[in-house]
Design an enzyme around this catalytic site. Sequence first.
Site, mmCIF file in Angstrom:
data_model
loop_
_atom_site.group_PDB
_atom_site.id
_atom_site.type_symbol
_atom_site.label_atom_id
_atom_site.label_comp_id
_atom_site.label_asym_id
_atom_site.label_seq_id
_atom_site.Cartn_x
_atom_site.Cartn_y
_atom_site.Cartn_z
ATOM 1 N N HIS A 12 0.874 -1.198 0.000
ATOM 2 C CA HIS A 12 0.000 0.000 0.000
ATOM 3 C C HIS A 12 0.903 1.237 0.000
ATOM 4 O O HIS A 12 1.462 1.609 1.019
ATOM 5 C CB HIS A 12 -0.898 -0.012 1.245
ATOM 6 C CG HIS A 12 -1.879 1.129 1.280
ATOM 7 N ND1 HIS A 12 -3.216 0.938 1.562
ATOM 8 C CD2 HIS A 12 -1.734 2.451 1.087
ATOM 9 C CE1 HIS A 12 -3.840 2.098 1.537
ATOM 10 N NE2 HIS A 12 -2.956 3.041 1.249
ATOM 11 N N HIS A 14 1.626 5.351 -1.614
ATOM 12 C CA HIS A 14 1.259 6.563 -2.366
ATOM 13 C C HIS A 14 2.523 7.161 -2.962
ATOM 14 O O HIS A 14 3.445 7.523 -2.226
ATOM 15 C CB HIS A 14 0.602 7.591 -1.443
ATOM 16 C CG HIS A 14 -0.687 7.116 -0.860
ATOM 17 N ND1 HIS A 14 -1.904 7.333 -1.467
ATOM 18 C CD2 HIS A 14 -0.948 6.394 0.260
ATOM 19 C CE1 HIS A 14 -2.864 6.779 -0.735
ATOM 20 N NE2 HIS A 14 -2.316 6.202 0.318
ATOM 21 N N LYS A 95 -9.246 -0.018 -5.795
ATOM 22 C CA LYS A 95 -9.195 0.568 -4.455
ATOM 23 C C LYS A 95 -10.460 1.374 -4.210
ATOM 24 O O LYS A 95 -10.747 2.332 -4.921
ATOM 25 C CB LYS A 95 -7.970 1.497 -4.344
ATOM 26 C CG LYS A 95 -7.909 2.299 -3.038
ATOM 27 C CD LYS A 95 -7.615 1.440 -1.840
ATOM 28 C CE LYS A 95 -7.726 2.202 -0.521
ATOM 29 N NZ LYS A 95 -6.630 3.141 -0.301
ATOM 30 N N HIS A 134 -10.530 1.295 1.840
ATOM 31 C CA HIS A 134 -10.286 2.229 2.943
ATOM 32 C C HIS A 134 -11.538 2.167 3.807
ATOM 33 O O HIS A 134 -12.560 2.758 3.468
ATOM 34 C CB HIS A 134 -10.044 3.652 2.422
ATOM 35 C CG HIS A 134 -9.715 4.624 3.515
ATOM 36 N ND1 HIS A 134 -8.515 5.280 3.610
ATOM 37 C CD2 HIS A 134 -10.428 5.018 4.610
ATOM 38 C CE1 HIS A 134 -8.501 6.037 4.693
ATOM 39 N NE2 HIS A 134 -9.661 5.901 5.320
ATOM 40 N N HIS A 168 -4.717 -0.763 5.798
ATOM 41 C CA HIS A 168 -4.186 -0.053 6.975
ATOM 42 C C HIS A 168 -5.091 -0.174 8.205
ATOM 43 O O HIS A 168 -5.583 0.823 8.723
ATOM 44 C CB HIS A 168 -3.892 1.426 6.659
ATOM 45 C CG HIS A 168 -4.936 2.139 5.838
ATOM 46 N ND1 HIS A 168 -6.268 2.172 6.183
ATOM 47 C CD2 HIS A 168 -4.826 2.832 4.684
ATOM 48 C CE1 HIS A 168 -6.918 2.859 5.280
ATOM 49 N NE2 HIS A 168 -6.083 3.269 4.357
ATOM 50 N N ASP A 240 1.429 2.502 3.544
ATOM 51 C CA ASP A 240 0.590 3.696 3.413
ATOM 52 C C ASP A 240 1.454 4.950 3.516
ATOM 53 O O ASP A 240 0.997 5.988 3.981
ATOM 54 C CB ASP A 240 -0.539 3.723 4.449
ATOM 55 C CG ASP A 240 -1.651 4.695 4.042
ATOM 56 O OD1 ASP A 240 -1.680 5.113 2.865
ATOM 57 O OD2 ASP A 240 -2.489 5.035 4.897
HETATM 58 O O1 DOR Z 1 -3.189 9.400 5.979
HETATM 59 C C1 DOR Z 1 -3.543 9.112 4.850
HETATM 60 N N1 DOR Z 1 -2.996 9.680 3.762
HETATM 61 N N2 DOR Z 1 -4.510 8.205 4.687
HETATM 62 C C2 DOR Z 1 -5.058 7.940 3.497
HETATM 63 O O2 DOR Z 1 -5.941 7.133 3.425
HETATM 64 C C3 DOR Z 1 -4.615 8.673 2.300
HETATM 65 C C4 DOR Z 1 -3.261 9.184 2.456
HETATM 66 C C5 DOR Z 1 -2.889 10.198 1.402
HETATM 67 O O3 DOR Z 1 -3.159 9.948 0.223
HETATM 68 O O4 DOR Z 1 -2.317 11.225 1.756
HETATM 69 ZN ZN ZN Z 2 -3.354 5.032 1.631
#
Ligand code: DOR
Ligand code: ZN
Length: 335
Positions: A12, A14, A95, A134, A168, A240
């Site tokens: 997971h 970003h 997702k 999520h 998460h 995450d």
């Molecule tokens: O803390 C987070 N940041 N939780 C999420 O689900 C998304 C993520 C983000 O994309 O910044």
């Molecule tokens: Zn995330």
Amino acid sequence: MQIKLNSPLDMHLHLRDNKMLETVAPLSSYSFAGAVIMPNLVPPITTIEALLEYKKRIIDSTCRDTFEPLMTLFFKDDYKYEFLKEAKKYIFALKLYPSGITTNSEGGVSSMDIESLRETFEAMSELGIPLLVHGETNGFVMDREREFGSVYEQFAKNFPKLKIVMEHITTKESVDLLDRFENLYATITLHHLYITLDDVAGGMLKPHLFCKPIAKRPEDREALLRVALSAHPKVMFGSDSAPHPVDKKESCGCAAGVFTAPIALQALSQLFEKHNSLDNLQAFVSQNAKKIYNLNPPKKEIILEKKPSIVPKSYGDVVPMFADKELSWSIKLVE
Ligand code: DOR
Ligand code: ZN
């Protein structure tokens, strides 16, 4: 002391886009063999064309490291069988975000009503496309994940062939769900294994530890630790890691997300060693995911050694977890 990790996977992640992508992608591709890439860009990734272009930008940013981006599409309840059949060739999973629940999730699903999701879920079940979720309601912030538990139960019961991953997880109730439904799995982050709400807001507010779902109570963290450290076969590491520029974190209206990608394996080694569980780290960071998804990631070996190192204050304009603090483990070699 040293350990070797084979093909660690971040289930997971970003990576964002443009300049931020260029800053953070090499930090993951250096030490991970692959990662599940989140689709919550602006606009979100909802077409095969956008997904393939994004994948190319990711590969172009990873300095020719051995690294496999496992791409996801942003779930829409109007995706039809024919579209998903074509998409399946290129995607790892869909997702699902409840609308507005976190960063860039405004285009998410507004109702968790089974009937409005049935057609897409049935197509996914038939095609073998996993559903990553999520799982938070829009209730009181500490209760959101627990309240979502009944949605997970509905999904799991009504679509027994659908592989559903609770992303998460942060509560002991979510941990309990794992053993109640065969088709429910979970990812666990590094930060939720280390912190509780006290670390975020118990003293001076720590914006760099603010994330969604918010860190919970000590007993919740204990439950997460229990399954992660024992490498429960249904849990996988998913960082995450969610970078935001420093001015978006240290501001009035702090963006949610903890940036952990560059220190994840070092901090996991430190944690697993502290709990005499280093033997289970390989399963948590790779083997479980390989089995759950029948994955065959590229071969990559990471040697970590017990040698203190100081975490940088920032990477570009992103502040990592443990910034300027010492971790007792370092990466020695990647090959
Ligand atoms: O803390 C987070 N940041 N939780 C999420 O689900 C998304 C993520 C983000 O994309 O910044
Ligand atoms: Zn995330």
